[in-house]
Write a protein that holds these residues in place. Sequence first.
Motif, PDB file in Angstrom:
ATOM      1  N   THR A  36       0.755  -1.167   0.120  1.00 48.75           N
ATOM      2  CA  THR A  36      -0.067   0.156  -0.169  1.00 48.75           C
ATOM      3  C   THR A  36       0.852   1.293  -0.400  1.00 48.75           C
ATOM      4  OG1 THR A  36      -2.086  -1.317   1.238  1.00 48.75           O
ATOM      5  CG2 THR A  36      -2.051   1.159   1.235  1.00 48.75           C
ATOM      6  N   GLY A  37       2.137   1.094   0.756  1.00 43.40           N
ATOM      7  CA  GLY A  37       2.832   2.280   0.925  1.00 43.40           C
ATOM      8  C   GLY A  37       3.502   2.442  -1.069  1.00 43.40           C
ATOM      9  N   ASP A  38       3.215   1.591  -1.401  1.00 46.15           N
ATOM     10  CA  ASP A  38       3.981   1.968  -2.575  1.00 46.15           C
ATOM     11  C   ASP A  38       3.024   2.902  -3.606  1.00 46.15           C
ATOM     12  OD1 ASP A  38       6.382   0.524  -1.843  1.00 46.15           O
ATOM     13  OD2 ASP A  38       5.426  -1.288  -3.110  1.00 46.15           O
ATOM     14  N   VAL A  39       1.601   2.419  -3.665  1.00 44.70           N
ATOM     15  CA  VAL A  39       1.088   3.916  -4.150  1.00 44.70           C
ATOM     16  C   VAL A  39       0.826   4.758  -3.974  1.00 44.70           C
ATOM     17  CG1 VAL A  39       0.459   1.010  -4.898  1.00 44.70           C
ATOM     18  CG2 VAL A  39      -0.760   2.130  -3.379  1.00 44.70           C
ATOM     19  N   GLY A 218      -6.139  -2.982  -3.038  1.00 43.98           N
ATOM     20  CA  GLY A 218      -7.573  -3.880  -4.518  1.00 43.98           C
ATOM     21  C   GLY A 218      -7.465  -3.230  -5.075  1.00 43.98           C
ATOM     22  N   LEU A 219      -8.300  -2.809  -4.339  1.00 42.32           N
ATOM     23  CA  LEU A 219      -9.691  -1.022  -5.296  1.00 42.32           C
ATOM     24  C   LEU A 219      -8.054   0.120  -5.800  1.00 42.32           C
ATOM     25  CD1 LEU A 219     -11.735  -0.361  -1.943  1.00 42.32           C
ATOM     26  CD2 LEU A 219     -12.421  -1.702  -4.169  1.00 42.32           C
ATOM     27  N   HIS A 220      -7.241   0.442  -5.632  1.00 42.57           N
ATOM     28  CA  HIS A 220      -6.129   0.809  -6.258  1.00 42.57           C
ATOM     29  C   HIS A 220      -6.197   0.880  -7.130  1.00 42.57           C
ATOM     30  CE1 HIS A 220      -3.416   4.007  -7.866  1.00 42.57           C
ATOM     31  NE2 HIS A 220      -2.930   2.897  -7.281  1.00 42.57           N
ATOM     32  N   ILE A 225      -8.312   3.738  -7.383  1.00 42.79           N
ATOM     33  CA  ILE A 225      -8.730   5.107  -6.166  1.00 42.79           C
ATOM     34  C   ILE A 225      -7.563   5.855  -5.906  1.00 42.79           C
ATOM     35  CG2 ILE A 225     -10.954   4.343  -6.021  1.00 42.79           C
ATOM     36  CD1 ILE A 225      -8.595   3.313  -2.996  1.00 42.79           C
ATOM     37  N   THR A 226      -8.008   6.687  -5.683  1.00 38.61           N
ATOM     38  CA  THR A 226      -6.398   7.929  -4.725  1.00 38.61           C
ATOM     39  C   THR A 226      -6.284   7.374  -3.305  1.00 38.61           C
ATOM     40  OG1 THR A 226      -6.472   9.707  -6.609  1.00 38.61           O
ATOM     41  CG2 THR A 226      -5.181  10.208  -4.108  1.00 38.61           C
ATOM     42  N   VAL A 227      -4.773   6.228  -2.939  1.00 42.45           N
ATOM     43  CA  VAL A 227      -4.242   6.625  -1.995  1.00 42.45           C
ATOM     44  C   VAL A 227      -3.605   7.331  -1.435  1.00 42.45           C
ATOM     45  CG1 VAL A 227      -2.978   4.702  -0.497  1.00 42.45           C
ATOM     46  CG2 VAL A 227      -5.026   3.806  -2.635  1.00 42.45           C
ATOM     47  N   LEU A 298     -12.289  16.846  -5.010  1.00 43.88           N
ATOM     48  CA  LEU A 298     -10.876  16.050  -4.595  1.00 43.88           C
ATOM     49  C   LEU A 298     -10.479  14.743  -4.534  1.00 43.88           C
ATOM     50  CD1 LEU A 298      -9.005  18.515  -3.809  1.00 43.88           C
ATOM     51  CD2 LEU A 298      -9.518  18.427  -1.833  1.00 43.88           C
ATOM     52  N   ASN A 299      -9.545  14.637  -5.262  1.00 42.95           N
ATOM     53  CA  ASN A 299      -9.576  12.962  -5.197  1.00 42.95           C
ATOM     54  C   ASN A 299      -9.086  12.448  -3.893  1.00 42.95           C
ATOM     55  OD1 ASN A 299      -9.256  12.583  -8.453  1.00 42.95           O
ATOM     56  ND2 ASN A 299      -7.116  13.673  -8.567  1.00 42.95           N
ATOM     57  N   SER A 300      -8.518  13.280  -3.131  1.00 42.64           N
ATOM     58  CA  SER A 300      -7.840  12.945  -1.672  1.00 42.64           C
ATOM     59  C   SER A 300      -9.518  12.797  -0.880  1.00 42.64           C
ATOM     60  CB  SER A 300      -7.157  14.043  -0.520  1.00 42.64           C
ATOM     61  OG  SER A 300      -7.559  14.758  -0.729  1.00 42.64           O
ATOM     62  N   SER A 301      -9.837  13.186  -1.222  1.00 45.52           N
ATOM     63  CA  SER A 301     -11.854  13.351  -0.366  1.00 45.52           C
ATOM     64  C   SER A 301     -12.081  12.228  -0.839  1.00 45.52           C
ATOM     65  CB  SER A 301     -12.151  14.958  -0.833  1.00 45.52           C
ATOM     66  OG  SER A 301     -11.743  15.568  -0.015  1.00 45.52           O
ATOM     67  N   SER A 302     -12.425  12.172  -2.194  1.00 40.31           N
ATOM     68  CA  SER A 302     -13.317  10.861  -3.181  1.00 40.31           C
ATOM     69  C   SER A 302     -12.175   9.440  -2.564  1.00 40.31           C
ATOM     70  CB  SER A 302     -12.772  11.112  -4.166  1.00 40.31           C
ATOM     71  OG  SER A 302     -12.426  11.098  -5.066  1.00 40.31           O
ATOM     72  N   GLY A 303     -11.206   9.970  -2.665  1.00 38.88           N
ATOM     73  CA  GLY A 303      -9.882   8.523  -2.028  1.00 38.88           C
ATOM     74  C   GLY A 303     -10.358   7.811  -0.872  1.00 38.88           C
TER      75      GLY A 303
END
Length: 696
Positions: A36-39, A218-220, A225-227, A298-303
Amino acid sequence: MAGKTQGRSRRRAVPWVVLGLWVAIMALAMPFAGKTGDVQQDRAVDYLPASADSTRVAKIQEQMPGGEATELVLAYHRDGGLTAADKATAQAQVEEIAAQHKLTGTPEAVPAKGGDTLFYPVASNEPGTDEKLRDAFVASVREVADGEGGLSVDVGGSGAYAADASEVFNSLDGPLLYTTVAVVAILLILIYRSPFLWLVPLIVAGVADALSLAVTYGLHQAFDITVSGQSTGIMTVLVFGAGTDYALLLIARYREELRVTERPLDAMATALRGCGPAILASSGTVAVGMLCLLAADLNSSSGMGPTAAVGVLCALVAMITLLPALLVLFGRRVFWPLIPAFGSQPKQRRSLFGAMGSSVQRRPLAVLATSAAVLGALALGAFNLSGSVKQEDSFTKTPEAVRAMTTLAEAFPERSAQPITVLAPAGEAAQVLAEARQIKGVAAVEQGRSSDTWTELAVIAKAPPQSAGETATIEELRDKLETSLVGGVSAQQLDLSDTSARDTTVVVPIVLISVLLILIVLLRSLVAPLLLTAAVVAVWGAALGIGGLVFEPVFGFEGSDPGLPLLSFVFLVALGVDYGIFLMHRMREEALKGQDTPTAALTALRTTGAVIASAGLVLAATFGVLMNMPLVQLVEMGFVIAVGVLLDTFLVRTYLVTSASMALGRKVWWPGPLSKRPETGGGALPDRDREPAVLH
């Protein structure tokens, strides 16, 4: 007889089967949880929608010759004035950097009028869009750019800032997880007073956290989705906070059932039937509230919406499957030394929440008016929230990139050291350059890279970065240069603020309507859901108001995160409704048994009081962990949500909702069948009443 024995044996095997399934699930999930940290994407441009001007500028720059440039500024400063040796040192270091890396152009010194500062702009296309290569480039430059003997050298610029921000975000996971685990462990030990029991829900919460990270990855991969570091950090807090809440409710009910049921497996089955629906409704409400963030631009919020929902649902699944299995396998001894023996009676004690409810019953209207007045007065503090926090003020500890920009801002008050990027259509570059120079707030314009369709212009504003003057310059550039795109760091922050304001107006109504509809279905009423919804909105306003009163005067913050109002609203409304569901659902149960509304309200407060108070303390403490993080936005988020949860737990649920229910009587259930039943006239229950708290 043999059939009964076989059936009993199969039932006894269920916990082992559940445990085995979880072992298999985690074996599959753990490799993905670590990825997860990589994405994670933590640049300001990653947070913005694709339609924002600054986002389009960044994307186009990536496609221009040489790709996206990493822009740095080397700031040299000596109090009292730079010496000839200082200037020679600076020149030698820049030449060494140029020898080690392929730079775009030859860096030239820009001295300040005072003679104590000079800077070199340095840019390279070597890293491209690879964040690891960018961070390595910045680290290499900083290794060469070093001062001694009173000469200070700081490396700033957008590239250095991005590298510093990335380092902070990447460092969040470990400290955030360890601190959260420690806080939850301490609280569980105090609540259960057992050397063993606290470990079980803590381990299950850790399993749920690992699973949620794997699902998020997996969702990313599946839906892009923005992580971000912010979303995964808050997800961890939510998993431990909400998951522990569910564990507290289940274990409290399980302990009660062990006193009247001989076999732990049977006791757990009864406990799940009793509190399972409330836990499912609670987690479902939170998940739906989080998913409403998908409507944000906002991608951060929607993610964060699906990320937070995943955290809550993973916590739910773990707490109603793995936790029961472990508790049954450990048996009654897990509660040692306070083992609930079969046939025993819990210690009778005076109910604190019963006493509080009795005080409400005497003057419900006065209590209701006072509670509403207190919340309203606190909400006024929200007007004291200062403007959006500047990029350089978004850290609790000043990184090197911010020190460099502060030095340059003081040395060059007549110009900005952070250029505004303008992309002009290739055939109009000369015209756009001339028009940009005529704009009042522009100090200089320089032409950079070109492609077949776009030409890049670097606009230097007269005002400091992210000041009101520079914002006005950006807005005028966008207004006057209609065919061009305006981007850069400051433009990204402006777009971030504007998009956050838009998202608040869109998402807030969606959250309110969604939560209200869920409550109407659950409580089969219209008035009670409206009461609970109004209560949690009041809590949000009061918590935000308290934040406005302390952020600058106490914490010393120079602004607030643009996304704070929206994200705190979603979390406080969704989480606050949780506790309202537990209270009102129990009140409805008592009303169905024939109790009048005041008595039903008192019974609900007595029977849910201690459990929900414990859950509220755990949830507030876990979000309070965010206040120890090095980012202003996380500190503000953690403070507002923690304060809001405490207000909801000890003021709103205990006094406001209870007093309003008593004042409304049966009307609180309108238009459902309960509202048509006459009040029975049943009085208050005795002050001494068994309270099924987790502290027994």
